[in-house]
Design a protein around this motif. Structure first.
Motif, short mmCIF file in Angstrom:
data_model
loop_
_atom_site.label_atom_id
_atom_site.label_comp_id
_atom_site.label_asym_id
_atom_site.label_seq_id
_atom_site.Cartn_x
_atom_site.Cartn_y
_atom_site.Cartn_z
N LYS A 63 0.83 -1.22 0.00
CA LYS A 63 0.00 0.00 0.00
C LYS A 63 0.86 1.26 0.00
O LYS A 63 0.53 2.24 -0.68
CB LYS A 63 -0.93 -0.02 1.22
CG LYS A 63 -2.04 -1.06 1.13
CD LYS A 63 -2.94 -0.98 2.36
CE LYS A 63 -4.05 -2.01 2.27
NZ LYS A 63 -4.94 -1.99 3.46
N ARG A 64 1.94 1.22 0.76
CA ARG A 64 2.80 2.40 0.82
C ARG A 64 3.43 2.69 -0.54
O ARG A 64 3.50 3.86 -0.97
CB ARG A 64 3.88 2.20 1.87
CG ARG A 64 4.71 3.45 2.14
CD ARG A 64 5.75 3.19 3.23
NE ARG A 64 6.51 4.39 3.53
CZ ARG A 64 7.60 4.41 4.29
NH1 ARG A 64 8.05 3.28 4.84
NH2 ARG A 64 8.24 5.55 4.52
N THR A 67 0.85 4.24 -2.91
CA THR A 67 0.63 5.65 -2.58
C THR A 67 1.77 6.53 -3.07
O THR A 67 1.56 7.61 -3.64
CB THR A 67 0.46 5.81 -1.05
OG1 THR A 67 -0.68 5.07 -0.63
CG2 THR A 67 0.28 7.27 -0.68
N GLU A 70 1.68 6.88 -6.84
CA GLU A 70 0.65 7.85 -7.23
C GLU A 70 1.16 9.29 -7.06
O GLU A 70 0.93 10.15 -7.91
CB GLU A 70 -0.62 7.63 -6.39
CG GLU A 70 -1.31 6.30 -6.61
CD GLU A 70 -2.12 6.23 -7.90
OE1 GLU A 70 -2.02 7.16 -8.72
OE2 GLU A 70 -2.85 5.23 -8.07
#
Length: 348
Positions: A63-64, A67, A70
């Motif tokens: 997830k990190r 992010t 992005e």
């Protein structure tokens, strides 16, 4: 870039902050992504193609990382799509987000055949418990009983845990190819030892080398033997690669590695990367005047404390050095009652 002789220099004292980028040459951005391990980062490079980017290596998938990617895509990468992903080698900190970028943008994947096959195979190969082959490998290496029992009870590390699924299809890169990226022509030169057919890129138009983990400053990449090929000799591959790539090294080369900081002083670093292992082999020859297991060689090989987090890497590297000596006829081995190999230098 520094033009001095025999000195390793670091043009940038600090890496780019998470979500930011540092311009290291016209059209070449240096990005850094975090890793949840002892070596806590991986370097990624973005090559400007005008209306798109070529990305070299990708970080792990979690997830990190999503992010941060992005943030990078919207910020330093200026909202332009990723048209191509180049992988230097098959390790998860380099391939983990490749499939995500391919799905997101329809990006092409370029790498060596070996790297693509290993990446795809290992991402698909999910194991819930250690294989009999892994257990036997650990026994033969002399893994200490407490570590062995702990690892036997644990779910193994799987590439799929930190790598996005890799779609079918890639463009093969081979020794001697010349590719166009970031406004430059790059010679493709393959290394080995840390990973088979490890890709490096050498610019014909300026003094840039994109080196992945084949050439790093201040640390030596792990050279390991694994249960899949327990008699392998990756150290021979490493030493041959060091000799081969050293012939192209210049003082003014700016080396963009997979970890740590970009640096100059490549001829000296190539000597160091080779001499580091020749020194370890010399210490082992002295140590193995009496028989020892691979696990009992840690102090002579690493000259530092090996803890739980580094035990596995230390073990596979110890086996690599012993296999190299064995295949060169320098040491003999026999099985102890508990199944561990004992290694000893041959009589002169």
């Amino acid at each position: 870039m520094d033009g001095g002789t025999g000195i390793i220099r670091y043009p940038w004292a600090e890496p780019p902050a998470p979500g930011e980028a540092t311009t290291v040459a016209p059209g070449v951005l240096w990005l850094r992504l975090p890793l949840p391990m002892v070596l806590d980062h991986v370097n990624v490079y973005a090559l400007d193609e005008g209306d798109s980017w070529t990305i070299v290596d990708t970080g792990i998938h979690n997830k990190r990382s999503v992010t941060l990617w992005e943030t990078l895509l919207a910020g330093p990468l200026a909202g332009k799509p990723v048209a191509r992903v180049i992988l230097t080698h098959h390790h998860p900190d380099h391939i983990g987000m490749a499939g995500w970028l391919m799905d997101r943008f329809g990006a092409e994947l370029w790498t060596t055949r070996t790297s693509w096959l290993l990446s795809r195979m290992l991402i698909l190969d999910v194991e819930d418990k250690p294989t009999p082959q892994a257990l036997e490998f650990w026994r033969r290496a002399g893994m200490t009983p407490d570590v062995f029992e702990a690892r036997r009870a644990e779910r193994p590390y799987n590439f799929a845990d930190i790598c996005y699924p890799l779609p079918v299809g890639y463009t093969r890169m081979q020794e001697g190819d010349v590719i166009r990226a970031g406004g430059r022509d790059w010679d493709v030169r393959l290394g080995g030892g840390h990973a088979p057919d490890h890709l490096t890129l050498w610019s014909r138009d300026d003094a840039l080398v994109i080196a992945g983990d084949q050439i790093l400053p201040s640390i030596s990449p792990n050279i390991g033997v694994y249960p899949a090929e327990p008699e392998a000799d990756p150290l021979a591959d490493w030493l041959r690669a060091c000799d081969r790539l050293a012939s192209f090294a210049r003082e003014d080369h700016l080396v963009l590695g997979g970890h740590k900081l970009p640096f100059t002083g490549l001829p000296m670093r190539m000597r160091q990367l080779s001499e580091n292992h020749h020194g370890a082999l010399a210490r082992l020859r002295d140590h193995l005047k009496t028989p020892h297991t691979a696990a009992e060689c840690f102090p002579q090989l690493f000259k530092r404390k090996i803890d739980h987090d580094t035990y596995g890497l230390a073990l596979v590297e110890a086996v690599a050095h012993l296999n190299h000596m064995h295949q060169a006829g320098e040491v003999r081995r026999w099985r102890r009652d508990d199944g561990a190999w004992l290694w000893q230098v041959c009589d002169s």
